[in-house]
Scaffold this active site. Structure first.
Site, PDB file in Angstrom:
ATOM      1  N   GLY A 237       1.155  -1.337   0.045  1.00  7.30           N
ATOM      2  CA  GLY A 237      -0.019  -0.036   0.082  1.00  7.30           C
ATOM      3  C   GLY A 237       1.005   1.062   0.158  1.00  7.30           C
ATOM      4  O   GLY A 237       2.144   1.010   0.459  1.00  7.30           O
TER       5      GLY A 237
ATOM      6  N   CYS B  21       5.470  -5.969   2.018  1.00  5.00           N
ATOM      7  CA  CYS B  21       5.740  -4.508   2.097  1.00  5.00           C
ATOM      8  C   CYS B  21       4.869  -3.808   3.078  1.00  5.00           C
ATOM      9  O   CYS B  21       5.152  -4.199   4.258  1.00  5.00           O
ATOM     10  CB  CYS B  21       5.306  -3.753   0.908  1.00  5.00           C
ATOM     11  SG  CYS B  21       6.712  -4.218  -0.398  1.00  5.00           S
ATOM     12  N   TYR B  22       4.057  -2.836   2.679  1.00  2.00           N
ATOM     13  CA  TYR B  22       3.038  -2.197   3.708  1.00  2.00           C
ATOM     14  C   TYR B  22       2.463  -3.425   4.779  1.00  2.00           C
ATOM     15  O   TYR B  22       2.432  -2.899   5.779  1.00  2.00           O
ATOM     16  CB  TYR B  22       1.872  -1.383   3.248  1.00  2.00           C
ATOM     17  CG  TYR B  22       0.966  -0.967   4.194  1.00  2.00           C
ATOM     18  CD1 TYR B  22       1.316   0.391   4.609  1.00  2.00           C
ATOM     19  CD2 TYR B  22      -0.126  -1.711   4.511  1.00  2.00           C
ATOM     20  CE1 TYR B  22       0.440   1.127   5.482  1.00  2.00           C
ATOM     21  CE2 TYR B  22      -0.834  -0.911   5.348  1.00  2.00           C
ATOM     22  CZ  TYR B  22      -0.559   0.085   5.804  1.00  2.00           C
ATOM     23  OH  TYR B  22      -1.595   0.855   6.984  1.00  2.00           O
TER      24      TYR B  22
ATOM     25  N   HIS C 214       7.979  -7.742  -3.222  1.00  2.00           N
ATOM     26  CA  HIS C 214       7.068  -8.241  -3.877  1.00  2.00           C
ATOM     27  C   HIS C 214       7.138  -9.439  -4.720  1.00  2.00           C
ATOM     28  O   HIS C 214       7.656  -9.493  -5.670  1.00  2.00           O
ATOM     29  CB  HIS C 214       6.260  -7.025  -4.843  1.00  2.00           C
ATOM     30  CG  HIS C 214       5.782  -5.868  -4.396  1.00  2.00           C
ATOM     31  ND1 HIS C 214       4.650  -5.640  -3.633  1.00  2.00           N
ATOM     32  CD2 HIS C 214       6.529  -4.459  -4.235  1.00  2.00           C
ATOM     33  CE1 HIS C 214       4.531  -4.480  -3.220  1.00  2.00           C
ATOM     34  NE2 HIS C 214       5.514  -3.832  -3.462  1.00  2.00           N
TER      35      HIS C 214
ATOM     36  N   GLU D   3       4.844 -11.246  -5.929  1.00  2.00           N
ATOM     37  CA  GLU D   3       4.029 -11.358  -7.335  1.00  2.00           C
ATOM     38  C   GLU D   3       4.286 -10.923  -8.480  1.00  2.00           C
ATOM     39  O   GLU D   3       3.701 -10.882  -9.504  1.00  2.00           O
ATOM     40  CB  GLU D   3       2.530 -10.670  -6.854  1.00  2.00           C
ATOM     41  CG  GLU D   3       2.545  -9.031  -6.698  1.00  2.00           C
ATOM     42  CD  GLU D   3       3.112  -8.598  -5.334  1.00  2.00           C
ATOM     43  OE1 GLU D   3       3.733  -9.478  -4.617  1.00  2.00           O
ATOM     44  OE2 GLU D   3       2.853  -7.469  -4.810  1.00  2.00           O
TER      45      GLU D   3
ATOM     46  N   SER E 244     -21.837 -10.306 -27.495  1.00  2.00           N
ATOM     47  CA  SER E 244     -21.214  -9.360 -28.133  1.00  2.00           C
ATOM     48  C   SER E 244     -20.144  -9.985 -29.275  1.00  2.00           C
ATOM     49  O   SER E 244     -19.695  -9.324 -30.088  1.00  2.00           O
ATOM     50  CB  SER E 244     -20.307  -8.571 -27.334  1.00  2.00           C
ATOM     51  OG  SER E 244     -19.141  -9.264 -26.816  1.00  2.00           O
TER      52      SER E 244
ATOM     53  N   GLY F  46     -17.467 -11.453 -28.184  1.00  2.00           N
ATOM     54  CA  GLY F  46     -16.103 -11.601 -27.529  1.00  2.00           C
ATOM     55  C   GLY F  46     -16.280 -12.771 -26.549  1.00  2.00           C
ATOM     56  O   GLY F  46     -17.130 -13.587 -26.706  1.00  2.00           O
TER      57      GLY F  46
ATOM     58  N   ASP G  40     -15.786 -12.982 -23.148  1.00  2.00           N
ATOM     59  CA  ASP G  40     -16.597 -13.188 -21.909  1.00  2.00           C
ATOM     60  C   ASP G  40     -17.979 -13.228 -22.319  1.00  2.00           C
ATOM     61  O   ASP G  40     -18.416 -14.170 -21.510  1.00  2.00           O
ATOM     62  CB  ASP G  40     -16.291 -11.666 -21.366  1.00  2.00           C
ATOM     63  CG  ASP G  40     -14.992 -11.178 -21.049  1.00  2.00           C
ATOM     64  OD1 ASP G  40     -14.105 -12.398 -21.029  1.00  2.00           O
ATOM     65  OD2 ASP G  40     -14.855 -10.095 -20.842  1.00  2.00           O
ATOM     66  N   SER G  41     -18.580 -12.817 -23.252  1.00  2.00           N
ATOM     67  CA  SER G  41     -20.068 -13.084 -23.406  1.00  2.00           C
ATOM     68  C   SER G  41     -20.292 -14.348 -23.987  1.00  2.00           C
ATOM     69  O   SER G  41     -21.360 -15.051 -23.621  1.00  2.00           O
ATOM     70  CB  SER G  41     -20.614 -11.874 -23.928  1.00  2.00           C
ATOM     71  OG  SER G  41     -20.486 -11.801 -25.398  1.00  2.00           O
ATOM     72  N   SER G  42     -19.339 -14.983 -24.688  1.00  4.14           N
ATOM     73  CA  SER G  42     -19.538 -16.081 -25.320  1.00  4.14           C
ATOM     74  C   SER G  42     -19.519 -17.114 -24.367  1.00  4.14           C
ATOM     75  O   SER G  42     -20.364 -18.161 -24.228  1.00  4.14           O
ATOM     76  CB  SER G  42     -18.433 -16.544 -26.419  1.00  4.14           C
ATOM     77  OG  SER G  42     -18.462 -15.521 -27.301  1.00  4.14           O
TER      78      SER G  42
ATOM     79  N   LYS H 164      -9.581 -12.659 -16.266  1.00  4.39           N
ATOM     80  CA  LYS H 164      -9.621 -12.687 -17.758  1.00  4.39           C
ATOM     81  C   LYS H 164      -9.047 -14.137 -18.243  1.00  4.39           C
ATOM     82  O   LYS H 164      -9.416 -14.881 -18.958  1.00  4.39           O
ATOM     83  CB  LYS H 164      -8.928 -11.647 -18.589  1.00  4.39           C
ATOM     84  CG  LYS H 164      -9.149 -11.639 -19.863  1.00  4.39           C
ATOM     85  CD  LYS H 164     -10.541 -11.127 -20.415  1.00  4.39           C
ATOM     86  CE  LYS H 164     -10.486 -11.129 -21.781  1.00  4.39           C
ATOM     87  NZ  LYS H 164     -12.053 -10.641 -22.283  1.00  4.39           N
TER      88      LYS H 164
END
Ligand code: XMP
Length: 510
Positions: free
Chosen positions: A55, A82-83, A169, A171, A222, A224, A226-228, A366
């Site tokens: 943070g 970290c934070y 970090h 990640e 759409s 795309g 995600d919608s598929s 995603k």
């Protein structure tokens, strides 16, 4: 739900989502909550472990978000980054001070390999630091498990309570052994690694079945990814009670509408395709301002969709492909992210139609949606497609959008995509696009002077689309693309390549 959960407390660090993604890549479901979530709420999630994110604040700052001390009493292992490390040290009775010299960027960590957190890593390893404060006195029960030349307590642990704090970090990719360190923490937590594409699918289907015992689900398709995926999940969950509506705006890529229809036909899923291009073109006539174009496209979309949806009197639900980052951002400690453009083009639809929202992807990143798409049987080259904006080519034609200009851009863009795929570069690029500029340039073809359109190519690499760098193409690929566009997309006589990074540029041109 049958899967385990790792809880990530968010203190506003720039990498919080990345932590959540990395943990999921390692096969454990992770959930992000505000850093100051009450311990009782944290407990209700039954986490197998807790990560305290980084943070921007200093722990002593007024208004710094701090964890509820109760989270250290849940019996779950805790990893502070970290934070998060500083907050842990402070709350458990240690001391934190501003570092003499702030440590940013790469540093070399001397790690204690006998500590399970560093098992299988290296005695000297490159790590990525980004914080101004550091721990100067350990809380009771802790020992130092790693230091750098600048930070005597770069890593600390209380093995009995399974509390760990690291100042760097794990990640980010710059931390050489970061993934292994996160994996070690998950092992310490007793992770079963039960978050797989198959379990995500089961989970999502069950949730839909619970939410939608009867009535029809309309899916805003759409074309795309995600919608598929959303449509296929709904179909798996409630069968024929799924009604996918696909509004063809005329602003899609070349032949995209036909491809969408064909793709779903192979799944035996009939889609309701509405060819509404004329209506969109009429609404865009004479309009040049990008935001006004977005507004009009969004407005037309809602009007067409609403009309279609009303054909299903038993519709009670509307499925949308909202993703986890949108959910996190709307509850984030940093506040709703500064989305500069009006990205959500269909806002308000569920209310207008009186439908309840179904969002089967709202827990997913995603990459997870893509893997789920593969699991559901969507072809790989479709699933790994680059993002495509809701307003489509409407915001890639600078100036007025006309059917002729759309066709010209579609042709140029199809060549660009074709060559990118042929060169085997598609997956290395995060997003590629072609823009038609509102200027004409002089050229010469054969013996003739030409005065025609300019196309701009853009291709970027990025992890999160918030920042991006332009892609370094091999010269011969750009050369082939430019030649082919000028030869085959009649009406374009000049091709340029965009070498602006984001920031200061955006990915789209409008
Ligand atoms: P920018 O241009 O802001 O784009 O760097 C970041 C990402 O967002 C996409 N984008 C949009 N997506 N509606 C969308 O659905 C929009 O109006 C829109 N504008 C940009 C862009 O393609 C990129 O992936």
């Amino acid at each position: 739900m049958t899967h385990q959960t790792l809880l990530i407390l968010d203190f506003g660090g720039q990498y919080t989502q990345l932590i959540a993604r990395r943990v999921r890549e390692l096969g454990v479901f992770s959930e992000v909550r505000r850093g100051d979530v009450p311990a009782s709420d944290a407990k209700a999630l039954g986490p197998i472990g807790i990560v305290l994110s980084g943070g921007p604040a200093s722990i002593y700052e007024d208004g710094a978000i701090r964890p509820d001390p109760g989270v250290f009493g849940l019996g779950a292992p805790v990893l502070g980054l970290c934070y998060g490390q500083q907050a842990m040290a402070h709350l458990l009775g240690g001391q934190v001070e501003p570092a003499g010299s702030r440590e940013y960027g790469a540093a070399e960590l001397e790690a204690d390999l006998t500590c399970p957190l560093f098992a299988g890593t290296k005695a000297a390893q490159r790590v990525w630091m980004s914080h101004g404060d550091r721990v100067v006195r350990l809380p009771d029960g802790f020992t130092v498990i790693g230091h750098t030349s600048n930070a005597p307590v770069a890593a600390m642990a209380d093995e009995a309570r399974r509390f760990y704090g690291i100042q760097f970090h794990p990640e980010v990719r710059h931390t050489e052994m970061g993934s292994r360190i996160l994996e070690n923490f998950l092992t310490i937590c007793g992770a079963r690694r039960d978050w797989t594409a198959a379990s995500i699918r089961r989970d999502a289907v069950e949730r839909i079945q619970q939410q939608v015992p009867d009535g029809r689900i309309i899916v805003a398709l759409s074309g795309g990814v995600d919608s598929s995926v959303t449509a296929l999940l709904c179909r798996e969950a409630v069968g024929e009670r799924t009604a996918p509506i696909f509004v063809d705006t005329g602003l899609l890529r070349l032949d995209e509408g036909d491809k969408v229809q064909a793709r779903f036909a192979t799944f035996g899923l009939a889609i309701d395709r509405v060819n509404a291009a004329d209506r969109f073109f009429a609404s865009l006539a004479g309009i040049e301002d990008p935001e006004e174009k977005r507004r009009r496209i969004g407005h037309e979309f809602i009007a067409v969709f609403e009309r279609e949806a009303k054909r299903f009197p038993d519709a009670r639900f509307l499925a949308q492909g909202t993703l986890y980052p949108d959910v996190i951002e709307s509850t984030s400690v940093r506040g709703p992210s500064a989305t500069i453009k009006t990205h959500h083009n269909v806002g308000g639809l569920p209310e207008r139609l009186g439908l309840e929202l179904v969002e089967p992807l709202r827990w997913l990143f995603k990459d997870e949606v893509r893997r789920l798409g593969e699991e559901l049987g969507l072809p790989e080259e479709f699933v790994w497609r680059h993002p495509f904006p809701g307003p489509g080519l409407g915001v890639r034609i600078l100036g007025e959008v006309t059917p002729e200009r759309v066709l010209l851009l579609q042709r140029a863009d199809a060549i660009f995509m074709d060559e990118i795929r042929a060169a085997g570069l598609y997956r290395r690029i995060a997003q590629a696009l072609t823009v038609l500029l509102p200027v004409r340039s002089v050229g010469v073809m054969g013996d003739q002077r030409t005065y025609e359109n300019v196309a701009a190519l853009r291709a970027v690499i990025t992890e999160d689309f918030m920042t991006a760098d332009w892609f370094r193409f091999p010269d011969d690929v750009l050369d082939r693309v430019a030649r082919r566009i000028v030869n085959e997309a009649r009406g374009i006589n000049r091709v340029v390549y965009d070498i602006t990074s984001k920031p200061p540029g955006t990915i789209e041109w409008e």
